[in-house]
Design a protein around this motif. Structure first.
Motif, short mmCIF file in Angstrom:
data_model
loop_
_atom_site.label_atom_id
_atom_site.label_comp_id
_atom_site.label_asym_id
_atom_site.label_seq_id
_atom_site.Cartn_x
_atom_site.Cartn_y
_atom_site.Cartn_z
N ARG A 195 0.62 -1.25 0.07
CA ARG A 195 -0.15 -0.21 0.22
C ARG A 195 0.75 1.37 -0.17
N HIS A 237 1.21 6.86 -7.07
CA HIS A 237 -0.24 7.47 -6.37
C HIS A 237 0.26 9.23 -6.60
N MET A 272 -6.33 5.13 -6.30
CA MET A 272 -6.40 4.89 -5.06
C MET A 272 -7.30 5.26 -4.22
N TRP A 305 0.81 3.89 -2.99
CA TRP A 305 0.56 4.99 -2.34
C TRP A 305 1.77 6.25 -3.23
#
Length: 55
Positions: free
Chosen positions: A32, A39, A48, A36
């Motif tokens: 994760r 992103h 996301m 992120w």
């Protein structure tokens, strides 16, 4: 209770901190974090979604 925190409150906080460390150490959390970061670098692999609970 010289610092305003009872022994019971301190125990609860320690248990919560221990649980947070356990969750953070799970392999899915590293994935994760990677997603992120991608992103935020505008190189996302998939959309996301951040959910923040409200009162």
């Amino acid at each position: 209770m010289e610092d305003g925190i009872t022994r019971q409150d301190r125990a609860i906080l320690r248990d919560l901190a221990k649980r947070q460390v356990e969750i953070a150490a799970q392999p899915i959390m590293a994935e994760r974090a990677r997603l992120w970061t991608a992103h935020n670098d505008l190189q996302g692999e998939r959309p996301m979604v951040f959910l923040r609970p409200t009162r």
